[in-house]
Write a protein that holds these residues in place. Structure first.
Motif, PDB file in Angstrom:
ATOM      1  N   ALA A 243       0.836  -1.211   0.000  1.00 25.00           N
ATOM      2  CA  ALA A 243       0.000   0.000   0.000  1.00 25.00           C
ATOM      3  C   ALA A 243       0.868   1.258   0.000  1.00 25.00           C
ATOM      4  O   ALA A 243       0.531   2.253  -0.661  1.00 25.00           O
ATOM      5  N   ASP A 244       1.972   1.227   0.735  1.00 18.37           N
ATOM      6  CA  ASP A 244       2.898   2.365   0.737  1.00 18.37           C
ATOM      7  C   ASP A 244       3.482   2.584  -0.659  1.00 18.37           C
ATOM      8  O   ASP A 244       3.576   3.723  -1.138  1.00 18.37           O
ATOM      9  N   VAL A 245       3.904   1.495  -1.280  1.00 18.69           N
ATOM     10  CA  VAL A 245       4.482   1.605  -2.614  1.00 18.69           C
ATOM     11  C   VAL A 245       3.462   2.168  -3.597  1.00 18.69           C
ATOM     12  O   VAL A 245       3.775   3.072  -4.391  1.00 18.69           O
ATOM     13  N   LYS A 246       2.238   1.671  -3.536  1.00 19.70           N
ATOM     14  CA  LYS A 246       1.187   2.169  -4.430  1.00 19.70           C
ATOM     15  C   LYS A 246       0.965   3.668  -4.219  1.00 19.70           C
ATOM     16  O   LYS A 246       0.797   4.421  -5.184  1.00 19.70           O
ATOM     17  N   ARG A 247       1.001   4.086  -2.977  1.00 18.47           N
ATOM     18  CA  ARG A 247       0.807   5.500  -2.670  1.00 18.47           C
ATOM     19  C   ARG A 247       1.927   6.351  -3.278  1.00 18.47           C
ATOM     20  O   ARG A 247       1.679   7.409  -3.861  1.00 18.47           O
ATOM     21  N   VAL A 248       3.173   5.877  -3.161  1.00 23.45           N
ATOM     22  CA  VAL A 248       4.311   6.608  -3.716  1.00 23.45           C
ATOM     23  C   VAL A 248       4.244   6.619  -5.239  1.00 23.45           C
ATOM     24  O   VAL A 248       4.465   7.658  -5.879  1.00 23.45           O
ATOM     25  N   VAL A 249       3.949   5.468  -5.844  1.00 18.91           N
ATOM     26  CA  VAL A 249       3.884   5.376  -7.300  1.00 18.91           C
ATOM     27  C   VAL A 249       2.780   6.277  -7.858  1.00 18.91           C
ATOM     28  O   VAL A 249       2.983   7.001  -8.843  1.00 18.91           O
ATOM     29  N   GLU A 250       1.602   6.255  -7.238  1.00 17.44           N
ATOM     30  CA  GLU A 250       0.499   7.100  -7.700  1.00 17.44           C
ATOM     31  C   GLU A 250       0.825   8.574  -7.525  1.00 17.44           C
ATOM     32  O   GLU A 250       0.514   9.398  -8.388  1.00 17.44           O
ATOM     33  N   PHE A 251       1.466   8.914  -6.429  1.00 19.38           N
ATOM     34  CA  PHE A 251       1.883  10.299  -6.205  1.00 19.38           C
ATOM     35  C   PHE A 251       2.871  10.713  -7.288  1.00 19.38           C
ATOM     36  O   PHE A 251       2.806  11.835  -7.802  1.00 19.38           O
ATOM     37  N   GLY A 252       3.765   9.795  -7.645  1.00 22.38           N
ATOM     38  CA  GLY A 252       4.694  10.078  -8.725  1.00 22.38           C
ATOM     39  C   GLY A 252       3.981  10.336 -10.042  1.00 22.38           C
ATOM     40  O   GLY A 252       4.309  11.287 -10.769  1.00 22.38           O
ATOM     41  N   LEU A 253       2.984   9.528 -10.386  1.00 22.61           N
ATOM     42  CA  LEU A 253       2.243   9.716 -11.628  1.00 22.61           C
ATOM     43  C   LEU A 253       1.520  11.059 -11.648  1.00 22.61           C
ATOM     44  O   LEU A 253       1.460  11.727 -12.681  1.00 22.61           O
ATOM     45  N   GLU A 254       0.978  11.462 -10.523  1.00 26.64           N
ATOM     46  CA  GLU A 254       0.292  12.753 -10.446  1.00 26.64           C
ATOM     47  C   GLU A 254       1.250  13.922 -10.615  1.00 26.64           C
ATOM     48  O   GLU A 254       0.824  15.047 -10.907  1.00 26.64           O
ATOM     49  N   HIS A 255       2.552  13.671 -10.425  1.00 27.26           N
ATOM     50  CA  HIS A 255       3.562  14.720 -10.545  1.00 27.26           C
ATOM     51  C   HIS A 255       4.489  14.502 -11.752  1.00 27.26           C
ATOM     52  O   HIS A 255       5.484  15.216 -11.906  1.00 27.26           O
ATOM     53  N   GLY A 256       4.169  13.506 -12.589  1.00 28.96           N
ATOM     54  CA  GLY A 256       4.993  13.256 -13.757  1.00 28.96           C
ATOM     55  C   GLY A 256       6.355  12.683 -13.435  1.00 28.96           C
ATOM     56  O   GLY A 256       7.320  12.916 -14.174  1.00 28.96           O
ATOM     57  N   VAL A 257       6.452  11.919 -12.352  1.00 28.68           N
ATOM     58  CA  VAL A 257       7.728  11.342 -11.913  1.00 28.68           C
ATOM     59  C   VAL A 257       7.605   9.825 -11.875  1.00 28.68           C
ATOM     60  O   VAL A 257       6.746   9.278 -11.172  1.00 28.68           O
ATOM     61  N   ARG A 258       8.462   9.147 -12.623  1.00 25.40           N
ATOM     62  CA  ARG A 258       8.512   7.686 -12.621  1.00 25.40           C
ATOM     63  C   ARG A 258       9.214   7.204 -11.356  1.00 25.40           C
ATOM     64  O   ARG A 258      10.137   7.844 -10.859  1.00 25.40           O
ATOM     65  N   VAL A 259       8.786   6.057 -10.847  1.00 29.47           N
ATOM     66  CA  VAL A 259       9.431   5.447  -9.674  1.00 29.47           C
ATOM     67  C   VAL A 259      10.062   4.135 -10.123  1.00 29.47           C
ATOM     68  O   VAL A 259       9.368   3.190 -10.491  1.00 29.47           O
ATOM     69  N   VAL A 260      11.395   4.105 -10.123  1.00 28.54           N
ATOM     70  CA  VAL A 260      12.154   2.941 -10.571  1.00 28.54           C
ATOM     71  C   VAL A 260      12.745   2.243  -9.351  1.00 28.54           C
ATOM     72  O   VAL A 260      13.543   2.838  -8.623  1.00 28.54           O
ATOM     73  N   PRO A 261      12.377   0.978  -9.101  1.00 29.98           N
ATOM     74  CA  PRO A 261      12.906   0.279  -7.935  1.00 29.98           C
ATOM     75  C   PRO A 261      14.281  -0.318  -8.210  1.00 29.98           C
ATOM     76  O   PRO A 261      14.589  -0.718  -9.330  1.00 29.98           O
ATOM     77  N   GLU A 262      15.115  -0.360  -7.165  1.00 27.04           N
ATOM     78  CA  GLU A 262      16.370  -1.096  -7.251  1.00 27.04           C
ATOM     79  C   GLU A 262      16.436  -2.147  -6.148  1.00 27.04           C
ATOM     80  O   GLU A 262      16.306  -1.817  -4.958  1.00 27.04           O
ATOM     81  N   ILE A 263      16.615  -3.385  -6.545  1.00 26.16           N
ATOM     82  CA  ILE A 263      16.919  -4.471  -5.621  1.00 26.16           C
ATOM     83  C   ILE A 263      18.360  -4.859  -5.920  1.00 26.16           C
ATOM     84  O   ILE A 263      18.650  -5.556  -6.888  1.00 26.16           O
TER      85      ILE A 263
END
Length: 580
Positions: A243-263
């Motif tokens: 749920a946290d990740v979804k919140r960050v990703v959606e916030f990124g989309l609303e601001h035109g920012v991609r969220v790229v994960p690194e493992i």
């Protein structure tokens, strides 16, 4: 969308060019007009710098879009409430025309997803006649967001005014403009991440590279491997749920920012041993034994631990984690690390020791890992990003034959332009994160205890303050860095952009804003519109006044950016310059 060839805008462009021929455009500086746009637009035509009142009933209209609609709502509230007061009063004639009533947005492609290579261009016209509407045209919703940011920075004062009689056509030089934040060494809350993304959007940066796991902690809750975070996170309140990740990703989309994960793997995985000790070598071993040389260490820094590529269970765990991370992060890029494999961490494992004793090599072991994991990630329709080490490390690296150029991007961090040159000369796309220019954690000393380098008399390393990548990377150093320096035109085409990086050994939410801003703003402008003027000269001298104003505005917007000069310098433009 080709704005210059668009009939209505080509006509407008011709009229503005005619105006600038008949009435030469003055040199607009921060002294003349401190309500600047950061990053500086590609094309900014303003024959007669002036302003017009903004209607208190100002509206923004745009086609419905799941993320642009949210951005319009956000920008409208900001424009009507910000009332920015510049540090230096604008030297602008305010026309007596009726107030500007509206901004109209049109986009030609409302379905294009946010991804690498998306069209971020836009054009903006603000008329000098009153009562009408400013016009923002963009190819995509994401380009429209960039134009909204530009418009918002042209509004100032109480009652609000807006620059008018101008035309902007804007497009970034580089498609990938990012910030890497390490949330494994020290934890950052979701609100911290969203504030960072919001500030990135203000600076027209478009990639949040989330280095979410490392040897120190594994804070990401992976549904198929719940014990990874249960045992590997610093605490119950220091985890990132789906749920946290979804919140960050959606916030990124609303601001035109991609969220790229690194493992990051196979090195930097000591935290994995909390759940699966059998697949991790040298976990929790003291990283640099007493009396041992640097080459005999077990990790690049405390703490230690690397995945064992000879253990079949390693790949079961890796596939589960990768599958779940890909399901949580929709971006087309997946960063798989592959940096800083430390030889001794593998050598002390009995299974690997046996393999090496039969004429096996460390590079063969890394090759086995890459060849067993890369195809799986690619099967999930992802482009894989690795740190440069996977190809360039002198001791443990793999053959280019294992790294298909069409599916793999390499991120450079060592040896400045030299390693960028090696990567693109080999035919790979590159993301530039040179530690010589773009590492924001450098210059704060070392974080290890019992360090004799700090004893008197000072050692030679004291010139760097004990920091391996010192000195501190100033905004000027960042601004003046050309990430395609020394490359041929064909090689430069392979550089897709750059990222500043904040590794968090000595950073957390209490200092993150100051460590990143406004230094990341310096990179943002160079990757958007370059660092040279029309005559090809570096424009850092002109940029200082604009960056001062921009930093002040960021602070007013809630971003705790550090100052770059005394306030006196801002109030007395030019008086703090040198003679050069």
């Amino acid at each position: 969308m080709d704005f210059i060839n668009n009939p209505s805008f080509s006509h407008l462009f011709s009229l503005i060019l005619l105006c600038t021929t008949l009435f030469p455009t003055p040199q607009i500086s921060a002294v003349d007009f401190p309500i600047n746009v950061w990053p500086k637009p590609t094309t900014f035509l303003w024959p007669r710098p002036q302003a017009i009142a903004l209607s208190p009933n100002f509206t923004i209209s745009a086609p419905p879009h799941p993320y642009l609609t949210a951005a319009v709502r956000r920008y409208l509230a900001q424009i009507l409430s910000e009332h920015h007061r510049p540090l230096v009063t604008p030297n602008l004639n305010v026309t007596s025309s009726p107030p500007l009533a509206a901004l109209t947005i049109t986009i030609s492609d409302g379905s294009g997803p946010l991804g690498h290579g998306v069209n971020e261009s836009y054009s903006l016209r603000i008329p000098d006649g009153g009562g009408g509407a400013a016009v923002l045209e963009a190819g995509t919703a994401w380009g429209a967001m960039r134009g909204l940011e530009t418009f918002s920075q042209l509004v100032y004062g109480k009652p609000s005014r807006v620059a008018c009689g101008l035309y902007v056509w804007d497009v970034p030089l580089f498609m990938h403009r990012g910030i890497m934040l390490d949330t494994a060494r020290n934890y950052y809350g979701v609100e911290d991440l969203m504030r960072l993304i919001g500030a990135m959007s203000m600076n027209k940066l478009n990639v949040f590279h989330w280095h979410v796991t490392d040897s120190h902690s594994f804070p990401l809750v992976v549904p198929s491997e719940p014990e990874m975070a249960e045992k590997g996170a610093y605490g119950e309140d220091m985890k990132y749920t789906a749920a946290d990740v979804k919140r960050v990703v959606e916030f990124g989309l609303e601001h035109g920012v991609r969220v790229v994960p690194e493992i990051d793997m196979p090195a930097h995985t000591g935290s994995w041993a909390k759940a699966y000790p059998e697949i991790v070598t040298c976990a929790d071993v003291f990283w640099w034994p007493a009396e041992a040389g640097w080459d005999d260490r077990f990790a690049a820094e405390p703490g230690s631990g690397q995945l064992n590529p000879l253990n079949p269970k390693t790949y079961q765990v890796v596939q589960n984690i990768v599958h779940d991370v890909v399901s949580m992060f929709p971006d087309q890029f997946f960063h798989a690390g592959a940096d800083e494999v430390t030889p001794n961490c593998w050598k002390i494992d009995p299974q690997i020791h046996s393999f090496l004793s039969k004429n096996g090599t460390l590079s063969q072991i890394l090759s086995l890992f890459i060849n067993s994991t890369l195809p799986y990630i690619l099967s999930l329709n992802r482009t894989v990003v690795y740190w440069e080490d996977v190809l360039l490390d002198a001791t443990v690296s793999v053959s280019p034959s294992l790294l298909p150029k069409q599916h793999v991007i390499l991120q450079t961090w060592n040896n400045g332009p030299a390693n960028t040159k090696r990567i693109v000369a080999a035919g790979y796309r590159a993301i530039v994160s040179s530690s010589d220019f773009y590492y924001l954690d450098c210059g704060h000393g070392d974080f290890v205890g019992n360090n004799s380098e700090y004893d008197q008399p000072p050692s030679a390393n004291q010139t760097d303050g004990g920091s391996w990548c010192g000195p501190f990377k100033s905004w000027q150093l960042i601004y003046n860095y050309d990430i395609t320096y020394g490359l041929t035109a064909a090689e430069a085409e392979l550089v897709i952009g750059g990222e500043v990086a904040l590794w968090s050994e000595q950073a957390d939410s209490t200092v993150v804003d100051q460590r990143i801003w406004p230094r990341a703003s310096a990179m943002a402008e160079t990757l958007w519109s370059g660092n040279r003027d029309g005559a090809g000269r570096k424009r850092f001298a002109e940029a200082v006044d604009r960056l001062n104003e921009w930093r002040y505005r960021m602070v007013a917007r809630g971003i705790r950016a550090e100052p770059i000069q005394p306030l006196w310098c801002v109030k007395n433009p030019g008086m703090c310059n040198t003679l050069h």
